[in-house]
Design an enzyme around this catalytic site. Sequence first.
Site, PDB file in Angstrom:
ATOM      1  N   ASP A 236       9.403   3.153   0.690  1.00 54.34           N
ATOM      2  CA  ASP A 236       8.289   3.924   1.235  1.00 54.34           C
ATOM      3  C   ASP A 236       8.316   3.780   2.758  1.00 54.34           C
ATOM      4  OD1 ASP A 236       5.873   4.877   2.157  1.00 54.34           O
ATOM      5  OD2 ASP A 236       4.645   3.841   0.671  1.00 54.34           O
TER       6      ASP A 236
ATOM      7  N   TYR B 114       0.860  -1.188   0.000  1.00 48.92           N
ATOM      8  CA  TYR B 114       0.000   0.000   0.000  1.00 48.92           C
ATOM      9  C   TYR B 114       0.892   1.232   0.000  1.00 48.92           C
ATOM     10  CZ  TYR B 114      -3.203   3.678   1.330  1.00 48.92           C
ATOM     11  OH  TYR B 114      -3.917   4.848   1.344  1.00 48.92           O
TER      12      TYR B 114
END
Length: 489
Positions: free
Chosen positions: A279, A162
Amino acid sequence: MLQRLTYSETIEEILDFDKKHIWHPYTSLSNPLPVLPVKRANKSTIYVDLDEGKELALIDGMSSWWSVIHGYNNEELNSAITHQIGKMSHVMFGGFTHQPAVDLTRKLLELIDHEKLIHCFFADSGSVAVEVAMKMALQYTASISSVADTTGYKFLTVRNGYHGDTIGAMSVCDPINSMHSIYRNYLTNNIFIDSPPTIPILPTSQLSQQDNAVPTITVDTTSYMLMFESYLRKYDKEIVAVILEPIVQGAGGMKFWHPQYLIDIRKLCTEYGKLLILDEIATGFGRTGQIFAFKHCKVYQEQLGIPLKKQIDVYPDLMCVGKALTGGYMTLSAVVVSNEVEKGLSSSKSPTNGTFMHGPTFMANPLACSVANMSLEIILRNEWQCQVRNIEKQLFDELFIPITTNKHWMGKTVKRVAILGAIGVIELYVSIDQEWFQQKFINMGVNIRPFGKLVYIMPPYIITPIELTTLTMAIINVLSMWEEHVSQK
């Protein structure tokens, strides 16, 4: 429905208007989940506004989606932001600079502490940071290529990831198993590979070093990395970069990886000349027990006794940070860039003559930078290390041990339990009824927001042991009720 709370006439009007006109995230637009009117928040507690000046206190297990690490209404953060607003709340970053942005960059690079990561681009939010990193990777590849055409370029990533809700970020989220599956025919078809196996506790966790009750975790990454390398070979001309959430996959499933997988991925990215985008939006600033999740790789290699010269230098070519960057006070994110990537982007031979084509209106907003400066100043004191270690140990004692040793639950109601830093995860076999769980948790005076099959907490670092026990006991009690609730269906 929630247990009926008594509100004043004014609050009832606010709630009625909200229901008719305001959309909230991840809930039905026609029949939304109930919302609570927040009056104030302080430290680890959110206070709901009731009737006749009364309040409902909820201990927060979510840190407002993992961002409020220093707690609500923090005096130092308050002071930083009020001091700055008297100077200027905003000025465009085109043609100007200011002390808060310079100071923030200096502190951020100090925390990252890697000689290759020396440049910073500020953006608005985590999703936008991912967009920026992807654009940088595309522009870098076009800049070093003999053909300045990004047609056919793709990103390699893992399933169950995600990275945000904007178009580019969605394209590297799982196109089938995620909340974005309905958009998959509109998004760029990137390349997805299975994610590494999940583990309950990392070998780099203090728990693995100090507690005999921790299961011994050994991994053989050979078969997985052969598969990963086969993708790099097969799609070599298409892959512009590898993008991952390091060590912890967040909203895609709250799964933890063994550090060896990231070590091997970095090695392959270097070997095949692919950029590695990490990320760290959810994992950054101490949440996993290391200041950034990729730092677990160095710790693990040191544990193995590998000499420094023989260690794999695990680092991102581009790293995205956000969420806790401002202590949860304001929206701000950043992309930290290696010197090598900077050279490609800034080349006069690039398609843009060395200009990076992105410029948010509120880039490096002085107000946000000022509060982020104070947030990082608090982190630089290193108090977070003791705070997170204590949370991890308490989550282990009050969630991991009681649940994993409950033979009636494990294999029947509970699929897995995982603990890392200030993260506690319980995965169930049956998808949760969000409204049912919300009612039970609020009745117990806690704010915990489960989703899918997951019940998890990521509390503020400043939470007290008593408050954390209130959260963990609420989870244990609600799971007991859930087991009975499901059996009656």
